[in-house]
Write an enzyme that holds these catalytic residues in place. Structure first.
Site, PDB file in Angstrom:
ATOM      1  N   ARG A 285       0.982  -1.176   0.002  1.00  0.00           N
ATOM      2  CA  ARG A 285       0.084  -0.103  -0.144  1.00  0.00           C
ATOM      3  C   ARG A 285       0.873   1.252   0.010  1.00  0.00           C
ATOM      4  NH1 ARG A 285      -2.761   2.480   4.698  1.00  0.00           N
ATOM      5  NH2 ARG A 285      -4.383   4.060   3.834  1.00  0.00           N
TER       6      ARG A 285
ATOM      7  N   HIS B 147       0.772   3.913  -2.989  1.00  0.00           N
ATOM      8  CA  HIS B 147       0.242   5.227  -2.945  1.00  0.00           C
ATOM      9  C   HIS B 147       1.336   6.350  -3.278  1.00  0.00           C
ATOM     10  CE1 HIS B 147      -3.713   4.719  -0.186  1.00  0.00           C
ATOM     11  NE2 HIS B 147      -3.458   3.810  -1.046  1.00  0.00           N
TER      12      HIS B 147
ATOM     13  N   HIS C  23      -6.262  -6.234  -4.103  1.00  0.00           N
ATOM     14  CA  HIS C  23      -7.154  -6.401  -2.969  1.00  0.00           C
ATOM     15  C   HIS C  23      -7.345  -7.478  -2.346  1.00  0.00           C
ATOM     16  CE1 HIS C  23      -9.528  -2.311  -3.396  1.00  0.00           C
ATOM     17  NE2 HIS C  23      -8.267  -1.910  -2.913  1.00  0.00           N
TER      18      HIS C  23
ATOM     19  N   TRP D 249     -10.809  -8.264   2.083  1.00  0.00           N
ATOM     20  CA  TRP D 249     -11.525  -8.904   0.937  1.00  0.00           C
ATOM     21  C   TRP D 249     -11.431 -10.332   0.843  1.00  0.00           C
ATOM     22  CZ3 TRP D 249      -8.355  -4.200   1.378  1.00  0.00           C
ATOM     23  CH2 TRP D 249      -9.000  -3.428   0.973  1.00  0.00           C
TER      24      TRP D 249
END
Length: 360
Positions: free
Chosen positions: A116, A120, A243, A259
């Site tokens: 992540r 990002h 995910h 998820w």
């Protein structure tokens, strides 16, 4: 205490390390699919939110040259160091050796939150202005570190500080991306080529808020965000496969839950579950999200559901659900593209990308 989910995932990875050449990684992923696709975790413990995806250096054909000052107790004069593939592999190995050092963090691995961080740091790119992207590591500074989409990523940045201290020649920008590459591969994902050459920038280069995807939105928003970076519909769906890893937190994104049942092993389960499960609105006081009707232990966000509501997106969801090898091929390519957004690599280095040897 470790949950049943992460205990099994850890055993799946670590027990096979000595014989990895004899036991194909694909077989291990299939074992994960068989184990988790039909059985939810026994603990509801929350843990790494995955958002919708985030010194001077010179690069030549022969490699990069870094200048750094020795730490306390060493000579203060600047030293010249030319890192080679082996040096980057050593950084990779250091990160890999620490991914599961804290049994109480999330599902027992820092891997998802490091993915992540890399996403990002890269996903702020704007192709029209040439700003943002993985060059700069500007999330070290306010206001970017305080952007809502980056909530919780301090844990990832702090995790990498000892690695940076041990290998001071590597830029934060390269380190964050290398950590994402390492995490994907160590969580039994595909190989991701890596090209060094990112440099760190100061706070003035921070990108404005709002460049990362909003999980509460749907297909029009997704296209606006990802088209700005230069991605197409197929690439949007391929990136969404990340995910399969991690989970959301109420104290970060406001959403809650994983998820998939195997949040530390990368497979195409995200697509299979998106198509195969019946999803209903979760009855709670938090933001709108979905839960699987069968176990109520998994979740999907409005942006996830947009992938099966939109015909152009859905055709790729169906293809990846049916073919894990296709997903891995396309995922590797689009992650490589994402991680190189905004980087002024030296001309002629396109064929100088490296593949690191996994330890898991």
């Amino acid at each position: 205490m470790a949950t049943a989910t992460r205990t099994f995932a850890r055993a799946l990875r670590t027990s096979s390390r000595p014989a990895i050449s004899a036991a194909p990684r694909a077989a291990l992923r299939q074992a994960a699919v068989r184990r988790f696709a039909t059985e939810p975790p026994k603990s509801g413990k929350q843990g790494s939110s995955k958002g919708w995806f985030a010194a001077a250096f010179g690069l030549s054909a022969g490699g990069a040259i870094w200048y750094f000052t020795a730490g306390p107790g060493a000579d203060a004069e600047a030293k010249n160091f030319v890192p080679k593939f082996e040096d980057y592999q050593a950084v990779y190995n250091e990160i890999a050796s620490r991914l599961e050092e804290n049994d109480e963090y999330d599902d027992g691995s820092y891997g998802p939150v490091l993915v992540r961080l890399a996403w990002h740091a890269s996903g702020t790119y704007d192709k029209e202005t040439g700003t943002g992207g993985s060059n700069g590591a500007t999330m070290r500074f306010n206001p970017e570190s305080g952007h809502g989409a980056n909530a919780g990523l301090k844990a990832a940045r702090d995790f990498l500080e000892p690695v940076k201290a041990k290998f001071p020649w590597i830029s934060y920008s390269d380190l964050w991306i290398l950590a994402g590459v390492c995490s994907i591969q160590e969580m039994l994902g595909p190989q991701i080529p890596f090209r060094p050459g990112r440099s760190d920038r100061e706070a003035a280069a921070c990108t404005p808020d709002g460049r990362l995807p909003d999980a509460a939105q749907r297909q029009d928003h997704l296209r606006n965000i990802f088209y700005r970076m230069g991605f197409n519909d197929q690439e949007i769906v391929a990136l969404a496969g990340a995910h399969a890893l991690g989970r959301c937190h109420t104290d970060r994104s406001g959403f809650s839950g994983p998820w998939t049942f195997s949040p530390t092993v990368l497979t195409n389960d995200y697509y299979k579950l998106l198509l195969g499960e019946k999803w209903q609105y979760k009855k709670w006081d938090g933001p709108k999200q979905y839960e699987d009707k069968n176990t109520k232990s998994l979740m999907m966000l409005p942006a996830d559901m947009a992938l099966i509501e939109d015909k152009k997106f859905k055709q790729w969801v169906e293809k990846y659900a049916a073919d894990n090898d296709l997903f891995f091929k396309d995922f590797s390519g689009v992650v490589l593209k994402l991680f190189e957004l905004g980087v002024p690599f030296a001309e002629g280095t396109e064929n100088q990308r490296w593949i690191f040897k996994p330890t898991a």
